[in-house]
Design an enzyme around this catalytic site. Structure first.
Site, PDB file in Angstrom:
ATOM      1  N   HIS B 230      50.078  34.073  38.035  1.00  0.00           N
ATOM      2  CA  HIS B 230      48.905  33.489  38.673  1.00  0.00           C
ATOM      3  C   HIS B 230      48.733  34.002  40.096  1.00  0.00           C
ATOM      4  O   HIS B 230      47.675  34.513  40.448  1.00  0.00           O
ATOM      5  CB  HIS B 230      48.844  31.969  38.631  1.00  0.00           C
ATOM      6  CG  HIS B 230      47.553  31.529  39.247  1.00  0.00           C
ATOM      7  ND1 HIS B 230      46.363  31.640  38.577  1.00  0.00           N
ATOM      8  CD2 HIS B 230      47.242  31.155  40.499  1.00  0.00           C
ATOM      9  CE1 HIS B 230      45.379  31.325  39.384  1.00  0.00           C
ATOM     10  NE2 HIS B 230      45.881  31.018  40.555  1.00  0.00           N
ATOM     11  N   TYR B 234      45.680  36.417  43.336  1.00  0.00           N
ATOM     12  CA  TYR B 234      45.346  36.363  44.765  1.00  0.00           C
ATOM     13  C   TYR B 234      45.831  37.598  45.486  1.00  0.00           C
ATOM     14  O   TYR B 234      45.290  37.979  46.519  1.00  0.00           O
ATOM     15  CB  TYR B 234      45.900  35.079  45.399  1.00  0.00           C
ATOM     16  CG  TYR B 234      45.252  33.879  44.764  1.00  0.00           C
ATOM     17  CD1 TYR B 234      43.895  33.636  44.967  1.00  0.00           C
ATOM     18  CD2 TYR B 234      45.948  33.054  43.906  1.00  0.00           C
ATOM     19  CE1 TYR B 234      43.261  32.585  44.336  1.00  0.00           C
ATOM     20  CE2 TYR B 234      45.320  31.998  43.274  1.00  0.00           C
ATOM     21  CZ  TYR B 234      43.978  31.764  43.487  1.00  0.00           C
ATOM     22  OH  TYR B 234      43.357  30.742  42.856  1.00  0.00           O
ATOM     23  N   HIS B 381      35.807  35.847  32.031  1.00  0.00           N
ATOM     24  CA  HIS B 381      36.081  35.333  33.381  1.00  0.00           C
ATOM     25  C   HIS B 381      36.654  36.419  34.286  1.00  0.00           C
ATOM     26  O   HIS B 381      36.151  36.661  35.374  1.00  0.00           O
ATOM     27  CB  HIS B 381      37.044  34.143  33.280  1.00  0.00           C
ATOM     28  CG  HIS B 381      37.901  33.939  34.483  1.00  0.00           C
ATOM     29  ND1 HIS B 381      37.421  33.356  35.631  1.00  0.00           N
ATOM     30  CD2 HIS B 381      39.192  34.254  34.736  1.00  0.00           C
ATOM     31  CE1 HIS B 381      38.397  33.304  36.536  1.00  0.00           C
ATOM     32  NE2 HIS B 381      39.472  33.849  36.014  1.00  0.00           N
ATOM     33  N   PHE B 382      37.704  37.102  33.826  1.00  0.00           N
ATOM     34  CA  PHE B 382      38.380  37.946  34.829  1.00  0.00           C
ATOM     35  C   PHE B 382      37.717  39.304  35.045  1.00  0.00           C
ATOM     36  O   PHE B 382      38.056  39.985  35.990  1.00  0.00           O
ATOM     37  CB  PHE B 382      39.892  38.049  34.596  1.00  0.00           C
ATOM     38  CG  PHE B 382      40.350  38.694  33.340  1.00  0.00           C
ATOM     39  CD1 PHE B 382      40.070  40.008  33.063  1.00  0.00           C
ATOM     40  CD2 PHE B 382      41.128  37.972  32.440  1.00  0.00           C
ATOM     41  CE1 PHE B 382      40.517  40.601  31.905  1.00  0.00           C
ATOM     42  CE2 PHE B 382      41.581  38.559  31.272  1.00  0.00           C
ATOM     43  CZ  PHE B 382      41.273  39.876  31.012  1.00  0.00           C
ATOM     44  N   HIS B 383      36.756  39.670  34.190  1.00  0.00           N
ATOM     45  CA  HIS B 383      35.981  40.850  34.587  1.00  0.00           C
ATOM     46  C   HIS B 383      35.013  40.504  35.714  1.00  0.00           C
ATOM     47  O   HIS B 383      34.517  41.398  36.395  1.00  0.00           O
ATOM     48  CB  HIS B 383      35.258  41.478  33.395  1.00  0.00           C
ATOM     49  CG  HIS B 383      36.185  42.274  32.525  1.00  0.00           C
ATOM     50  ND1 HIS B 383      36.953  41.705  31.552  1.00  0.00           N
ATOM     51  CD2 HIS B 383      36.507  43.603  32.518  1.00  0.00           C
ATOM     52  CE1 HIS B 383      37.701  42.635  30.970  1.00  0.00           C
ATOM     53  NE2 HIS B 383      37.455  43.798  31.543  1.00  0.00           N
ATOM     54  N   ARG B 444      40.549  36.714  22.240  1.00  0.00           N
ATOM     55  CA  ARG B 444      40.633  37.927  23.045  1.00  0.00           C
ATOM     56  C   ARG B 444      41.633  38.853  22.360  1.00  0.00           C
ATOM     57  O   ARG B 444      42.196  38.503  21.337  1.00  0.00           O
ATOM     58  CB  ARG B 444      41.074  37.595  24.466  1.00  0.00           C
ATOM     59  CG  ARG B 444      42.505  37.094  24.550  1.00  0.00           C
ATOM     60  CD  ARG B 444      42.885  36.676  25.941  1.00  0.00           C
ATOM     61  NE  ARG B 444      43.208  37.832  26.786  1.00  0.00           N
ATOM     62  CZ  ARG B 444      43.943  37.753  27.886  1.00  0.00           C
ATOM     63  NH1 ARG B 444      44.426  36.591  28.281  1.00  0.00           N
ATOM     64  NH2 ARG B 444      44.190  38.815  28.622  1.00  0.00           N
ATOM     65  N   ARG B 445      41.878  40.025  22.937  1.00  0.00           N
ATOM     66  CA  ARG B 445      42.808  40.983  22.337  1.00  0.00           C
ATOM     67  C   ARG B 445      42.431  41.220  20.880  1.00  0.00           C
ATOM     68  O   ARG B 445      43.221  41.050  19.959  1.00  0.00           O
ATOM     69  CB  ARG B 445      44.239  40.478  22.474  1.00  0.00           C
ATOM     70  CG  ARG B 445      44.549  40.293  23.952  1.00  0.00           C
ATOM     71  CD  ARG B 445      45.890  39.800  24.295  1.00  0.00           C
ATOM     72  NE  ARG B 445      46.167  40.183  25.687  1.00  0.00           N
ATOM     73  CZ  ARG B 445      47.225  39.826  26.370  1.00  0.00           C
ATOM     74  NH1 ARG B 445      48.131  39.079  25.812  1.00  0.00           N
ATOM     75  NH2 ARG B 445      47.392  40.219  27.599  1.00  0.00           N
TER      76      ARG B 445
END
Ligand code: HEM
Ligand SMILES: [Cu+2]
Ligand SMILES: [Cu+2]
Lengths: 176, 553
Positions: B230, B234, B381-383, B444-445
């Protein structure tokens, strides 16, 4: 001098904290009032014993009716299939060929305690159209409860990459 | 900012020149990662459109996806940060780092890490994805490569801390210059957080893949991974925040309000980034719900510094736009520097990050996580976060960084502007598709063309993912065209084009409380929080290594 912070910004920070607190309250409500639960600690198990079929209840996969009228569904995952005690023939969406996969036949309205584990690597287990969505980790027992209200044919998918056959790994849940 | 260090100018001394040359190559290494990862992305986008480039057996889908994940979020992000953050520190301290050997070591460690990890990935001996969950077992060299990449970041921190000590001796009583402060706090946060993955590697995966130990405990290694996994987000994001705070408002002609608030934001990340990792394990067995809930609650806390950032930046941008004649409640937005690719790309990245942050909060919402865990919602989300907030910002910053490092003028400003817009539009469509499909339960994947299962409800989402992904790919190609043409260019950049000025503050560092500069104290507090969050977790889950390795690839 002390920390300089604009008055509006201070208010904005408090508004953010308020919004987040509201979110936490909503989460609390979903747990205590709506009864949505995450899997927790159940017990450890030796994956090698599961492989040898020596570890109850995984020596007998499938749906079992318990004395109090509820059900227990025992599922064992392995690369690249789910063992559910029974199989059925489906058409493979990729190849178009017929294939035998695991099936769980559940009477409509039944509340089922799903107990699952993995024989080898990490797998996931998600039943489409429900909130059943958990990880299977070798060495651990995953337990999740769900009530199947309406008749349906649901796909139970592996949701964690487990090797090259990962996208062939699924089973069916038939609520009848 | 102190008067003598208000930005990044061309180098002043020979030693600094040497360091910059190494930092430049460190950055270029990251672009190689971006190129390889982006190439794999094209295949993934085509797969969603039913075009299966993996059927040709050059490489299978998951080998490609492993390369995509590792080269983009480990290689590209780490190497960019090692380069950019060190460069900002050099200018903020207005002296070369102590010492040049550390700068060289960091670059070489990254390069060695890339080579070591790339070979087994290309040979198909490490098709374990970037999360490398045991008991899938990759080649020893893959784990070693990843370890060296992490150690490279520690070396960068060491260089910055030594420089800070020297600077402090010369400037008693003064606060660490802000740009260096942000970078150092970021690197302290990550170095502490990466202890999890370091233990995972050194105690388990490395000896296990060598055959020195036979079995591992997959829950232990997974928990260690997310202890770093996680906070790593950041570590991707905060180097870009440095640019969002110090570059973008300045380019918009605006001033930020308070130096101290920015420092507080970074300290909040130091404190809160790590004791939250169990939110990646909400659906795991073997972990008590109370611990999951506690980490979930802390996750809500770490949302706060990003909200303060959003406010502060927006205020700074509005200030600039109004000074440039902007008016109206929202009309001032038109007066932002939309003709400047360096600023525009980052403004778009910020917009993307708003959506990314909100979708992240949804996933962190404990029970709601059941709906979207391990579905396409997650890449959706993370794209928006690492794939846009970070990547688009880096691409935009490149349009300054490369002229700065090489002295060559940016090849084509219009093309650069088009590039950031195409990427932004692409990722919005892409993520809309992924998020919608995730809510419809699509895992996903997923090698969509080769999957035995499927749902008609995924058709539209797949189309959007594919089309959006191809737009992102077009922007990716354009980025490398601009980069290549700039490097080949004979036109030199003006001094102004090579200089990066930093934002000014209404209340600068003289107004910031001295306690904010006591980094040892804050690090100790952060370490205590990590221990409080993880000691109960490890005691509760126990340790029983019963899993041998498997290679299902
Ligand atoms: C051309 C642009 C890109 C396209 C078309 C693209 C496409 C995709 C797709 C379709 C997936 C999901 C694959 C799956 O779950 O089966 C994916 C996964 C991923 N992408 Fe991208 N992507 C692009 C750029 C990026 C960038 C810039 C980053 C980060 C800097 C990134 C990081 C990731 C990561 C970490 C994953 C997860 C890999 C895994 O599940 O192990 N991508 N990408
Ligand atoms: Cu799988
Ligand atoms: Cu996280």
């Amino acid at each position: 001098m002390g920390l300089q912070i604009e008055k509006v910004e201070k208010r904005f920070v408090w508004a953010t904290i308020g919004a987040l607190a509201l979110g936490v309250v909503a989460i609390g409500y979903s747990v205590t009032e709506m009864g949505v639960h995450l899997p927790g600690h159940d017990h450890r198990i030796d994956p090698m014993q599961v492989v040898r079929g020596e570890a109850a209840p995984f020596d007998e996969p499938g749906l079992h009716e318990l004395e109090d009228g509820t059900y227990e569904a025992v599922i064992v995952a392995q690369a690249f299939s789910f063992e559910t005690g029974e199989t059925m023939t489906v058409e493979d969406a990729a190849t178009g060929a017929d294939r035998e996969i695991g099936v769980l036949r559940i009477p409509r309205g039944a509340t089922v305690d799903i107990v699952a584990t993995s024989r080898d690597v990490l797998h996931g287990m998600k039943i489409l159209g429900t909130n059943v969505n958990v990880m299977l980790i070798p060495g651990h027992v995953t337990r999740v409860t769900h009530t199947f209200d309406a008749p349906a044919e649901l796909q139970l998918l592996c949701t964690e990459y487990c090797g090259l056959g990962h996208n062939q790994m699924f089973a069916m849940v038939v609520v009848e | 900012m102190s008067a003598e260090a208000i930005g990044i100018q061309p180098p002043r001394t020979g030693e600094e020149q040497t360091q910059r040359t190494w930092l430049k190559w460190h950055l270029y290494l990251g672009y190689i990662g971006l190129a390889i990862g982006g190439l794999m992305g094209i295949g993934q986008a085509l797969d969603r459109l039913g075009i299966d480039v993996y059927g040709t057996a050059v490489m299978n889908y998951f080998q490609g996806l492993t390369l995509h994940g590792v080269t983009l979020v480990i290689v590209f992000t780490f190497t960019f940060s090692n380069s950019w953050v060190a460069l900002a520190a050099i200018r903020a301290f207005d002296r070369p780092l102590v010492n040049t050997r550390l700068v060289i070591a960091s670059t070489l460690l990254s390069a060695a890490g890339v080579v070591l990890a790339a070979i087994p990935m290309l040979l198909g001996n490490a098709t374990v994805l970037f999360t490398m969950y045991a008991p899938l077992q990759a080649s020893f060299f893959f784990y070693l490569g990843a370890t060296l990449l992490v150690i490279g970041t520690w070396v960068t921190l060491a260089a910055m801390l030594l420089t800070r000590r020297e600077w402090k001796a010369d400037n008693p009583g003064r606060a660490t210059p802000l740009a260096a402060y942000m970078g150092i706090v970021t690197y302290i946060m990550w170095s502490m957080a990466s202890v999890g993955i370091a233990i995972e590697m050194l105690a388990f995966l490395l000896p296990w893949s060598l055959g020195l130990i036979d079995t591992v405990d997959p829950l232990t290694t997974r928990t260690l991974f997310w202890m770093s996994g996680h906070p790593i987000v950041y570590f991707w994001l905060l180097p870009v925040y440095i640019s969002w705070y110090l570059v973008v408002p300045q380019r918009a002609g605006g001033r930020l309000f308070s130096d101290g608030v920015v420092r507080v934001v970074f300290l909040m990340f130091l404190l809160l980034s790590t004791p939250v990792g169990l939110h990646h394990q909400f659906t795991d067995p073997g972990i008590h719900q109370g611990l999951k809930f506690a980490h979930g609650l802390m996750t809500f806390g770490v949302f706060l510094p990003s909200m303060i950032t959003a406010f502060t930046l927006m205020a700074g941008l509005e200030d600039g736009a109004r000074r440039r004649g902007g008016t109206g409640l929202v009309g001032w937005i038109r007066k932002l520097p939309w003709g400047d690719p360096v600023a525009t790309g980052q403004l778009l990245a910020m917009l993307g990050f708003m959506l990314g942050g909100i979708s992240g909060l949804i996933k962190a919402s404990y029970t709601l996580n059941l709906v979207v865990h391990n579905t396409a919602f997650v890449p959706g989300h993370f794209h928006l976060t690492v794939g846009t907030a970070v990547t688009l910002s880096i691409m935009a910053l490149t349009y300054w960084l490369v002229p700065h490092f090489t002295g060559k003028a940016l090849w084509n400003r219009k093309a650069a502007l088009a590039q950031v817009w195409i990427y932004f539009v692409g990722v919005l469509i892409f993520s809309r598709g992924q998020i919608a499909n995730g809510i419809e339960g699509q895992p996903r994947r997923l090698h969509a063309s080769g999957a035995s299962f499927g749902s008609e409800a995924w058709a539209l989402g797949d189309l959007m993912t594919g089309v959006g992904g191809l737009l992102m790919s077009v922007a990716g190609v354009l980025f490398f065209v601009i980069l290549g043409q700039t490097l080949r260019s004979k036109q030199t950049a003006t001094l102004e084009e090579q200089t990066l000025e930093f934002s000014e503050f209404v209340h600068d560092d003289r107004s910031s409380p001295a306690v904010l500069d006591r980094l040892g104290l804050w690090t100790a507090a952060a370490a205590l929080l990590v221990l409080a969050a993880y000691i109960p977790a490890f005691i509760q889950q126990g340790f029983d290594p019963t899993s041998p390795g498997f290679t299902f690839f």
